[in-house]
Each structure stands twice: as C-alpha cells, then as structure tokens.
Design a protein around this motif. Structure first.
Motif, PDB file in Angstrom:
ATOM      1  N   SER A  83      -3.048   0.954  -4.912  1.00  0.00           N
ATOM      2  CA  SER A  83      -3.331   0.240  -3.662  1.00  0.00           C
ATOM      3  C   SER A  83      -2.147  -0.609  -3.221  1.00  0.00           C
ATOM      4  N   GLY A  84      -1.157  -0.796  -4.103  1.00  0.00           N
ATOM      5  CA  GLY A  84      -0.009  -1.624  -3.759  1.00  0.00           C
ATOM      6  C   GLY A  84       0.716  -1.124  -2.524  1.00  0.00           C
ATOM      7  N   PHE A  85       1.107   0.144  -2.525  1.00  0.00           N
ATOM      8  CA  PHE A  85       1.780   0.713  -1.360  1.00  0.00           C
ATOM      9  C   PHE A  85       0.813   0.864  -0.193  1.00  0.00           C
ATOM     10  N   ALA A  86      -0.464   1.116  -0.481  1.00  0.00           N
ATOM     11  CA  ALA A  86      -1.457   1.216   0.593  1.00  0.00           C
ATOM     12  C   ALA A  86      -1.543  -0.088   1.373  1.00  0.00           C
ATOM     13  N   ASN A  87      -1.520  -1.206   0.668  1.00  0.00           N
ATOM     14  CA  ASN A  87      -1.620  -2.502   1.335  1.00  0.00           C
ATOM     15  C   ASN A  87      -0.391  -2.801   2.185  1.00  0.00           C
ATOM     16  N   VAL A  88       0.777  -2.389   1.712  1.00  0.00           N
ATOM     17  CA  VAL A  88       1.996  -2.596   2.504  1.00  0.00           C
ATOM     18  C   VAL A  88       1.977  -1.719   3.757  1.00  0.00           C
ATOM     19  N   ILE A  89       1.606  -0.459   3.593  1.00  0.00           N
ATOM     20  CA  ILE A  89       1.547   0.452   4.743  1.00  0.00           C
ATOM     21  C   ILE A  89       0.544  -0.051   5.774  1.00  0.00           C
ATOM     22  N   ASN A  90      -0.607  -0.526   5.319  1.00  0.00           N
ATOM     23  CA  ASN A  90      -1.596  -1.047   6.259  1.00  0.00           C
ATOM     24  C   ASN A  90      -1.123  -2.326   6.933  1.00  0.00           C
ATOM     25  N   ALA A 115       9.269   4.078   4.637  1.00  0.00           N
ATOM     26  CA  ALA A 115      10.123   4.528   5.740  1.00  0.00           C
ATOM     27  C   ALA A 115       9.276   5.150   6.854  1.00  0.00           C
ATOM     28  N   ALA A 116       8.276   5.931   6.449  1.00  0.00           N
ATOM     29  CA  ALA A 116       7.422   6.609   7.431  1.00  0.00           C
ATOM     30  C   ALA A 116       6.539   5.638   8.196  1.00  0.00           C
ATOM     31  N   ALA A 117       6.237   4.490   7.605  1.00  0.00           N
ATOM     32  CA  ALA A 117       5.355   3.517   8.252  1.00  0.00           C
ATOM     33  C   ALA A 117       6.098   2.595   9.207  1.00  0.00           C
ATOM     34  N   THR A 118       7.437   2.684   9.249  1.00  0.00           N
ATOM     35  CA  THR A 118       8.167   1.914  10.252  1.00  0.00           C
ATOM     36  C   THR A 118       7.978   2.564  11.615  1.00  0.00           C
ATOM     37  N   ASP A 119       8.276   1.805  12.657  1.00  0.00           N
ATOM     38  CA  ASP A 119       8.101   2.322  14.009  1.00  0.00           C
ATOM     39  C   ASP A 119       9.355   3.020  14.536  1.00  0.00           C
ATOM     40  N   GLY A 144       0.684   9.868   1.795  1.00  0.00           N
ATOM     41  CA  GLY A 144       0.552  11.108   2.546  1.00  0.00           C
ATOM     42  C   GLY A 144       0.242  10.934   4.018  1.00  0.00           C
ATOM     43  N   PRO A 145      -0.746  10.098   4.392  1.00  0.00           N
ATOM     44  CA  PRO A 145      -1.038   9.947   5.819  1.00  0.00           C
ATOM     45  C   PRO A 145       0.139   9.429   6.634  1.00  0.00           C
ATOM     46  N   ALA A 146       0.889   8.469   6.091  1.00  0.00           N
ATOM     47  CA  ALA A 146       2.048   7.931   6.812  1.00  0.00           C
ATOM     48  C   ALA A 146       3.151   8.972   6.924  1.00  0.00           C
ATOM     49  N   VAL A 147       3.386   9.695   5.828  1.00  0.00           N
ATOM     50  CA  VAL A 147       4.441  10.712   5.837  1.00  0.00           C
ATOM     51  C   VAL A 147       4.060  11.865   6.766  1.00  0.00           C
ATOM     52  N   ASP A 222      -7.648   1.759   6.410  1.00  0.00           N
ATOM     53  CA  ASP A 222      -8.070   0.834   5.341  1.00  0.00           C
ATOM     54  C   ASP A 222      -8.934   1.578   4.331  1.00  0.00           C
ATOM     55  N   GLN A 223      -9.913   2.308   4.843  1.00  0.00           N
ATOM     56  CA  GLN A 223     -10.807   3.054   3.969  1.00  0.00           C
ATOM     57  C   GLN A 223     -10.130   4.299   3.393  1.00  0.00           C
ATOM     58  N   LEU A 224      -9.369   4.998   4.234  1.00  0.00           N
ATOM     59  CA  LEU A 224      -8.729   6.249   3.806  1.00  0.00           C
ATOM     60  C   LEU A 224      -7.747   6.004   2.664  1.00  0.00           C
ATOM     61  N   LEU A 225      -6.877   5.012   2.809  1.00  0.00           N
ATOM     62  CA  LEU A 225      -5.876   4.772   1.776  1.00  0.00           C
ATOM     63  C   LEU A 225      -6.509   4.233   0.499  1.00  0.00           C
ATOM     64  N   ALA A 226      -7.607   3.484   0.634  1.00  0.00           N
ATOM     65  CA  ALA A 226      -8.329   3.028  -0.558  1.00  0.00           C
ATOM     66  C   ALA A 226      -8.923   4.218  -1.309  1.00  0.00           C
ATOM     67  N   GLN A 227      -9.453   5.187  -0.563  1.00  0.00           N
ATOM     68  CA  GLN A 227      -9.986   6.398  -1.191  1.00  0.00           C
ATOM     69  C   GLN A 227      -8.873   7.191  -1.872  1.00  0.00           C
ATOM     70  N   ARG A 228      -7.725   7.261  -1.223  1.00  0.00           N
ATOM     71  CA  ARG A 228      -6.591   7.977  -1.803  1.00  0.00           C
ATOM     72  C   ARG A 228      -6.099   7.282  -3.074  1.00  0.00           C
ATOM     73  N   ALA A 229      -6.087   5.952  -3.061  1.00  0.00           N
ATOM     74  CA  ALA A 229      -5.670   5.201  -4.252  1.00  0.00           C
ATOM     75  C   ALA A 229      -6.616   5.464  -5.414  1.00  0.00           C
ATOM     76  N   LYS A 230      -7.888   5.640  -5.097  1.00  0.00           N
ATOM     77  CA  LYS A 230      -8.875   5.939  -6.130  1.00  0.00           C
ATOM     78  C   LYS A 230      -8.613   7.309  -6.753  1.00  0.00           C
ATOM     79  N   ILE A 231      -8.244   8.282  -5.926  1.00  0.00           N
ATOM     80  CA  ILE A 231      -7.924   9.623  -6.437  1.00  0.00           C
ATOM     81  C   ILE A 231      -6.738   9.550  -7.398  1.00  0.00           C
ATOM     82  N   SER A 232      -5.687   8.860  -6.975  1.00  0.00           N
ATOM     83  CA  SER A 232      -4.506   8.733  -7.832  1.00  0.00           C
ATOM     84  C   SER A 232      -4.830   7.984  -9.112  1.00  0.00           C
ATOM     85  N   GLY A 233      -5.657   6.949  -8.994  1.00  0.00           N
ATOM     86  CA  GLY A 233      -6.045   6.179 -10.163  1.00  0.00           C
ATOM     87  C   GLY A 233      -6.821   7.001 -11.174  1.00  0.00           C
TER      88      GLY A 233
END
Length: 249
Positions: A83-90, A115-119, A144-147, A222-233
């Motif tokens: 969730s560390g990178f998820a929180n930064v991306i969000n 890099a992908a989450a920058t504008d 993945g979603p940001a990239v 918020d929900q999507l990246l949390a779900q993705r973090a759970k998969i990786s975990g």
C-alpha cells in the motif's frame, strides 16, 4: 547520506525530493512521508506547481525496499507494505496541482508507477524503465493502473511480461510516459524549471479543473489499489516468491 523527503518552494514551484542510499529504493516510512508531503503541498497556497524528483544521479527510483519485502510473513503486513506506493499514487492523483516528473535515471517497479502518476514527465536518456515484479513471483498490480493509463494496455503488458528488460527512455517517450528526453541532467533541470515556472503564471483554478478532467475515470482507485495491494501481499507469501527472495538475502 541518510534517507529523506524534502520540499523547497522556489518561485512558486514546490520541489519535492526523496532519497535513499539503496538506489532510491523506498521503505514504508519514506513512502508515507512522501504521500504526506505531496498532500501538504497540494494544500499550500504558496505553491502553484509541484516537481517530483529524487536525489542522486543515475537512478530515479529502484522501487520498494527489498529488505522490508523479505521480512513479510503474513498477508496483512504484505498488504500494508504494497500500500506504500498505492498511497503515494493516490496522493498524486488527488493533488489539485500539476505534478511535473523529473526522471534523471533508471526507474524500476514502483518508480515507474511514480513517473506514470505525474501529470507531465521529463527525463534524461539514461532514464530506462523496467517492471521487474514478475521476476520474484508477483506482478505490478499496484502500479499497473497508473502505468496502463500512460502506456496503454499494450505497452504496460509488454514491459510487465518482459520483466528482465530495461526499456529505453526513447521507447518510454514514444509510448507517452515521457514528454521529452534530454541528453544531460543539466538540460533536464533547465527544461523542468522553465516549464514549471511558466505554469505558475496560469490561473490556479483553471489548472485544478484541468487536473480533475485529466484524471476523470480514476475515482475508484482508493479501493482498486487497496485490492491490488492485497493481491501482492498474498502472492509474496507464496513458496515460489519466498524461494526467489532468498537469493537477495
């Protein structure tokens, strides 16, 4: 040098910089501080535009900290870690100000997500990218979603599956991750400063509305990246990944 996250306001541009001596691989506490700093900069009326950069010369970000990754022993700890990178991306997604990426060198895994989450993202010719997660039995689920938003599904799936290969900065520019690629860090810095300070002359409300427009369709992240973090975990606890991680001890 010790790890840090810093912010400096110069001519209305908030330069947020992170650093870790292990090739800018980021542990959880640095990621948390980075997310907080981005959020605070977004609320600071003295900052009109944000530049995201890292310390050091030839590596922008080597992804998450392997030392912390190796120590994960349960799913909840794994979810928190990813969730560390998820929180930064969000935080970047929700920030009402444009974030300009300054990518001076190689970037791997979670760093590609930043890099992908920058504008708007500029880089040097040394800024090769790699999604290496499949190498250790997981995948780029959180970033993945940001990239994919920047590279498209085809580009994202290509580098996610080809997990041993660094792709050139020119390739990343062709796919839309980078807007410009420069021959030197000095040329990159000049371009970033000129562009960021130029944006500061525009209407902040107009830029905030444009940012909302650019990120429309990501409201569920918020929900999507949390779900993705759970998969990786969950995957990081697999026998395959545990065996792979032993190679890094």
């Amino acid at each position: 040098m010790n790890p840090y996250v810093s912010i400096k306001n110069k001519n209305g541009v908030g330069y947020i910089e992170f650093y870790h001596p292990a090739q800018n691989s980021l542990p959880g506490n640095i990621l948390s501080e980075l997310a907080r700093t981005i959020t605070a900069a977004g609320e600071d009326t003295n900052i009109k535009v944000i530049v995201l950069q890292s310390g050091g010369e030839r590596t922008f970000c080597a992804g998450a900290s392997f030392n912390e990754l190796i120590d994960i022993n349960d799913e909840e700890t794994g979810k928190i870690f990813f969730s560390g990178f998820a929180n930064v991306i969000n935080a970047m997604r929700k920030c009402p100000k444009f974030i300009i990426g300054r990518i001076q060198g190689k970037t791997v895994g979670g760093g590609v997500g930043l890099a992908a989450a920058t504008d708007y993202c500029m880089a040097t010719k040394f800024a090769q990218i790699k999604l290496s997660e499949l190498n250790i039995g997981i995948g780029p689920f959180v970033v993945g979603p940001a990239v994919q938003r920047k590279l498209g599904l085809s580009g994202m799936s290509q580098i996610a599956m080809d997990a041993n290969t660094f792709y050139t900065a020119e390739w990343a520019m062709q796919k839309g991750l980078y807007t410009h690629v420069f021959d030197s860090v000095e040329a990159l810095d000049d371009a970033v400063t000129t562009f960021a300070e130029g944006l500061c002359t525009y209407n902040p409300r107009a830029m905030a509305e444009m940012k909302t427009m650019f990120w429309r369709g990501t409201e569920d992240w918020d929900q999507l990246l949390a779900q993705r973090a759970k998969i990786s975990g969950r995957l990081v606890l697999s026998e395959f990944t545990k065996e792979k991680l032993k190679e890094y001890k």
